[in-house]
Motif scaffolding. Structure first.
Motif, PDB file in Angstrom:
ATOM      1  N   THR A  32       0.810  -1.217   0.000  1.00 20.86           N
ATOM      2  CA  THR A  32       0.000   0.000   0.000  1.00 20.86           C
ATOM      3  C   THR A  32       0.841   1.264   0.000  1.00 20.86           C
ATOM      4  N   TRP A  33       1.800   1.353   0.897  1.00 18.33           N
ATOM      5  CA  TRP A  33       2.525   2.615   1.077  1.00 18.33           C
ATOM      6  C   TRP A  33       3.901   2.605   0.420  1.00 18.33           C
ATOM      7  N   LEU A  34       4.183   1.609  -0.409  1.00 18.10           N
ATOM      8  CA  LEU A  34       5.437   1.625  -1.150  1.00 18.10           C
ATOM      9  C   LEU A  34       5.390   2.700  -2.231  1.00 18.10           C
ATOM     10  N   SER A  35       6.533   3.243  -2.551  1.00 17.18           N
ATOM     11  CA  SER A  35       6.625   4.245  -3.611  1.00 17.18           C
ATOM     12  C   SER A  35       6.543   3.573  -4.972  1.00 17.18           C
ATOM     13  N   ALA A  36       6.330   4.387  -5.994  1.00 13.01           N
ATOM     14  CA  ALA A  36       6.340   3.858  -7.359  1.00 13.01           C
ATOM     15  C   ALA A  36       7.686   3.225  -7.685  1.00 13.01           C
ATOM     16  N   GLY A  37       8.757   3.873  -7.253  1.00 13.38           N
ATOM     17  CA  GLY A  37      10.091   3.319  -7.502  1.00 13.38           C
ATOM     18  C   GLY A  37      10.299   1.984  -6.821  1.00 13.38           C
ATOM     19  N   GLU A  38       9.810   1.848  -5.596  1.00  5.53           N
ATOM     20  CA  GLU A  38       9.948   0.578  -4.875  1.00  5.53           C
ATOM     21  C   GLU A  38       9.103  -0.515  -5.519  1.00  5.53           C
ATOM     22  N   LEU A  39       7.905  -0.180  -5.939  1.00  2.73           N
ATOM     23  CA  LEU A  39       7.067  -1.166  -6.620  1.00  2.73           C
ATOM     24  C   LEU A  39       7.704  -1.618  -7.925  1.00  2.73           C
ATOM     25  N   ARG A  40       8.254  -0.672  -8.669  1.00  5.29           N
ATOM     26  CA  ARG A  40       8.932  -1.012  -9.921  1.00  5.29           C
ATOM     27  C   ARG A  40      10.098  -1.963  -9.662  1.00  5.29           C
ATOM     28  N   ALA A  41      10.853  -1.734  -8.587  1.00  2.60           N
ATOM     29  CA  ALA A  41      11.996  -2.604  -8.277  1.00  2.60           C
ATOM     30  C   ALA A  41      11.531  -4.017  -7.940  1.00  2.60           C
ATOM     31  N   LEU A  42      10.463  -4.138  -7.151  1.00  2.00           N
ATOM     32  CA  LEU A  42       9.939  -5.457  -6.799  1.00  2.00           C
ATOM     33  C   LEU A  42       9.454  -6.205  -8.034  1.00  2.00           C
ATOM     34  N   ILE A  43       8.734  -5.490  -8.898  1.00  2.00           N
ATOM     35  CA  ILE A  43       8.219  -6.119 -10.123  1.00  2.00           C
ATOM     36  C   ILE A  43       9.373  -6.515 -11.038  1.00  2.00           C
ATOM     37  N   GLY A  44      10.353  -5.644 -11.159  1.00  2.00           N
ATOM     38  CA  GLY A  44      11.494  -5.925 -12.031  1.00  2.00           C
ATOM     39  C   GLY A  44      12.289  -7.146 -11.589  1.00  2.00           C
ATOM     40  N   ARG A  45      12.384  -7.345 -10.264  1.00  2.00           N
ATOM     41  CA  ARG A  45      13.117  -8.510  -9.755  1.00  2.00           C
ATOM     42  C   ARG A  45      12.269  -9.773  -9.758  1.00  2.00           C
ATOM     43  N   GLY A  46      10.971  -9.627  -9.980  1.00  2.00           N
ATOM     44  CA  GLY A  46      10.094 -10.788  -9.929  1.00  2.00           C
ATOM     45  C   GLY A  46       9.659 -11.144  -8.521  1.00  2.00           C
ATOM     46  N   ASP A  47       9.906 -10.250  -7.531  1.00  2.00           N
ATOM     47  CA  ASP A  47       9.480 -10.519  -6.159  1.00  2.00           C
ATOM     48  C   ASP A  47       7.960 -10.444  -6.023  1.00  2.00           C
ATOM     49  N   VAL A  48       7.345  -9.691  -6.900  1.00  2.00           N
ATOM     50  CA  VAL A  48       5.898  -9.584  -6.941  1.00  2.00           C
ATOM     51  C   VAL A  48       5.514  -9.337  -8.392  1.00  2.00           C
ATOM     52  N   SER A  49       4.357  -9.786  -8.799  1.00  2.00           N
ATOM     53  CA  SER A  49       3.937  -9.583 -10.185  1.00  2.00           C
ATOM     54  C   SER A  49       3.142  -8.292 -10.311  1.00  2.00           C
ATOM     55  N   SER A  50       3.109  -7.764 -11.510  1.00  2.00           N
ATOM     56  CA  SER A  50       2.276  -6.593 -11.762  1.00  2.00           C
ATOM     57  C   SER A  50       0.806  -6.913 -11.526  1.00  2.00           C
ATOM     58  N   VAL A  51       0.395  -8.131 -11.844  1.00  2.00           N
ATOM     59  CA  VAL A  51      -0.996  -8.540 -11.599  1.00  2.00           C
ATOM     60  C   VAL A  51      -1.322  -8.459 -10.112  1.00  2.00           C
ATOM     61  N   GLU A  52      -0.391  -8.946  -9.275  1.00  2.00           N
ATOM     62  CA  GLU A  52      -0.619  -8.875  -7.830  1.00  2.00           C
ATOM     63  C   GLU A  52      -0.716  -7.434  -7.356  1.00  2.00           C
ATOM     64  N   VAL A  53       0.158  -6.575  -7.878  1.00  2.00           N
ATOM     65  CA  VAL A  53       0.146  -5.169  -7.481  1.00  2.00           C
ATOM     66  C   VAL A  53      -1.155  -4.504  -7.911  1.00  2.00           C
ATOM     67  N   VAL A  54      -1.535  -4.733  -9.157  1.00  2.00           N
ATOM     68  CA  VAL A  54      -2.760  -4.119  -9.680  1.00  2.00           C
ATOM     69  C   VAL A  54      -3.976  -4.621  -8.896  1.00  2.00           C
ATOM     70  N   ASP A  55      -4.046  -5.918  -8.640  1.00  2.00           N
ATOM     71  CA  ASP A  55      -5.179  -6.452  -7.883  1.00  2.00           C
ATOM     72  C   ASP A  55      -5.251  -5.843  -6.490  1.00  2.00           C
ATOM     73  N   HIS A  56      -4.095  -5.676  -5.861  1.00  2.00           N
ATOM     74  CA  HIS A  56      -4.073  -5.082  -4.526  1.00  2.00           C
ATOM     75  C   HIS A  56      -4.697  -3.689  -4.543  1.00  2.00           C
ATOM     76  N   PHE A  57      -4.277  -2.863  -5.494  1.00  2.00           N
ATOM     77  CA  PHE A  57      -4.779  -1.489  -5.504  1.00  2.00           C
ATOM     78  C   PHE A  57      -6.220  -1.406  -6.006  1.00  2.00           C
ATOM     79  N   LEU A  58      -6.604  -2.271  -6.934  1.00  2.00           N
ATOM     80  CA  LEU A  58      -8.013  -2.303  -7.336  1.00  2.00           C
ATOM     81  C   LEU A  58      -8.910  -2.684  -6.154  1.00  2.00           C
ATOM     82  N   ASN A  59      -8.441  -3.590  -5.308  1.00  2.00           N
ATOM     83  CA  ASN A  59      -9.211  -3.960  -4.125  1.00  2.00           C
ATOM     84  C   ASN A  59      -9.332  -2.791  -3.155  1.00  2.00           C
ATOM     85  N   ARG A  60      -8.251  -2.011  -3.012  1.00  2.00           N
ATOM     86  CA  ARG A  60      -8.319  -0.833  -2.132  1.00  2.00           C
ATOM     87  C   ARG A  60      -9.277   0.209  -2.706  1.00  2.00           C
ATOM     88  N   ILE A  61      -9.238   0.375  -4.017  1.00  2.00           N
ATOM     89  CA  ILE A  61     -10.161   1.330  -4.648  1.00  2.00           C
ATOM     90  C   ILE A  61     -11.605   0.887  -4.415  1.00  2.00           C
TER      91      ILE A  61
END
Length: 469
Positions: free
Chosen positions: A6-35
């Motif tokens: 939730t409170w990670l920066s765009a840069g931190e999210l990009r780093a996690l996605i780039g390393r494969g620690d989390v998928s973009s689908v997981e990130v998008v689903d998380h924020f869609l659920n918050r919305i």
């Protein structure tokens, strides 16, 4: 991991996605659920397309798995103000009576996509979208009662507003619905919602971030697009993505932008900073809490001396817009020119009024030129007011809109009318509501502004989150 996003920066999210620690689908689903959870209270989103967004996230994940070169925002969800075109989504600029399905992406949206961002949807515009006559009589709509079932609310207190215009984006970022939103600023409309919502807002140098509107061909001289984020680093990153020339914009800056991240953490030792309480005139627009707001922000600004900067009050003064003979804040069309071949503008400009406005602009720009010969940047409050209650806001905008526009934009509109870059940085709280520090620079001073803002946030971090988040 999900709630940690939730409170990670765009840069931190990009780093996690780039390393494969989390998928973009997981990130998008998380924020869609918050919305889905919080938007009924915040009313921050005008339009969403979750199915398309998830497909875009799947494409982003597939690109990473194939080892493709990833952009600086790869897989990161963002939103844009509803007056920016997003192909396939409804477009609305209610005060101008415009609506429909967008057939193209705005330049800012193109550049977000090129950087790998996932455009989730569009944010509501405070004070315009719900007016019942907006489609047929924009000026009457400005003075009519707003439909508060549609308008955004402040996540720090949902009985209050998050400011004018780029309000839905500010509420989204403040409440952790997304890490980044794109707003527009015609008199303070990224900076003021940022200050009211406790986040970071950018008004760039005029022409740094290009823009074109095919539906209403015109040249924008006082309005800009810029990011709403929670940190100077994210603001610098997104501004870097958005900045740069584009031939479709007749008045954009045609040389390449600077590198806003290269010296971001180099510190501010030796930087020369000026402080103004009110630009020589804004005190006449003060409210009951203004003295406390100014005092809190002034004290924070002068603490930058501890980081090696020189901070001094300036006696330089400027003239107020509108009441001092200048163009009216909130009316960027005063400085818009039709680009259609051989067609006169719908409302011809009176030569005498144009001369008066041009001379006002010249005098006030000269004041900044004088100041910036001695100082690198200028500091002030972003707004000397805290976010008003819904009832006070509605009363002010429906009862005395022209006068309240001057009050609301008292510390911000000069930068729009003169084309100067400025940001708002979270600076603390008055009566449990956020306030902001404004940093203003000469044209093309974004790198210096971001460096100072980054140093400020490192020295005086704000880790509070809105209670409803």
């Amino acid at each position: 991991m999900s709630e940690e996003l939730t409170w990670l920066s765009a840069g931190e999210l990009r780093a996690l996605i780039g390393r494969g620690d989390v998928s973009s689908v997981e990130v998008v689903d998380h924020f869609l659920n918050r919305i889905e959870k919080l938007n009924p209270q915040l009313r921050a989103f005008a339009h969403l397309d979750p199915d398309t967004v998830r497909r875009q996230a799947e494409v982003a994940d597939a690109a990473r798995q194939r080892g493709e070169t990833l952009g600086p925002l790869h897989g990161v969800p963002v939103s844009v103000k509803e007056n920016l075109a997003v192909a396939g989504l409804p477009y609305s600029f209610p005060r101008k009576g415009e609506s429909g399905i967008s057939q193209y992406d705005a330049i800012a949206v193109e550049r977000l996509r090129a950087a790998g961002a996932i455009v989730v949807g569009t944010n509501t515009m405070q004070g315009t979208g719900g007016a019942p006559t907006a489609q047929t009589n924009p000026e009457a709509a400005l003075m009519s009662s707003y439909n508060w079932d549609r308008e955004a609310r402040n996540p720090w207190d949902t009985g209050r507003v998050p400011g004018w215009s780029s309000s839905g984006g500010a509420a989204s970022v403040a409440a952790g619905l997304l890490p980044v939103a794109i707003g527009s600023d015609g008199g303070g409309s990224t900076r003021l919602p940022a200050a009211y919502s406790g986040i970071f807002g950018v008004h760039p140098t005029r022409g740094l971030i290009p823009h074109v509107n095919y539906a209403r061909p015109s040249l924008r001289f006082s309005a800009t697009n810029g990011p709403l984020t929670r940190s100077a680093r994210d603001a610098a990153l997104v501004t870097q993505v958005l900045a740069g020339p584009d031939g479709r914009d007749y008045i954009c800056i045609t040389d390449e932008p600077g590198d806003y991240l290269a010296a971001l953490t180099d510190g501010i030792a030796g930087m020369r900073l000026a402080w103004t309480d009110d630009f020589g005139y804004a005190s006449r627009e003060a409210s009951a809490e203004s003295a406390r707001v100014i005092e809190l922000v002034r004290q924070s600004a002068f603490r930058l001396r501890d980081l090696g900067a020189t901070v001094e009050s300036t006696d330089q003064t400027w003239e107020p817009a509108n009441r001092g003979g200048g163009p009216a804040p909130g009316e960027p069309e005063v400085y818009s020119i039709d680009v259609g071949s051989g067609k006169a503008p719908a409302t011809p400009v009176d030569p005498a009024e144009y001369k008066q406005a041009a001379e006002w602009r010249a005098r006030n720009l000269d004041g900044f030129r004088t100041l910036f010969r001695e100082y690198d940047l200028l500091l002030s409050v972003t707004s000397q007011h805290i976010a008003p209650t819904v009832s006070t806001w509605d009363e002010n905008w429906t009862g005395r809109p022209a006068e309240y526009a001057v009050t609301y934009t008292s510390h911000t509109v000069l930068c729009n009318l003169l084309g100067l870059p400025a940001v708002s940085v979270p600076c603390g709280f008055i009566d449990d509501m956020p306030v902001g520090l404004q940093i203003i620079g000469p044209p093309r001073a974004e790198a210096q502004i971001f460096r100072l803002a980054s140093a400020f946030q490192q020295a005086f971090p704000r880790r509070e989150h809105p209670p409803m988040s």
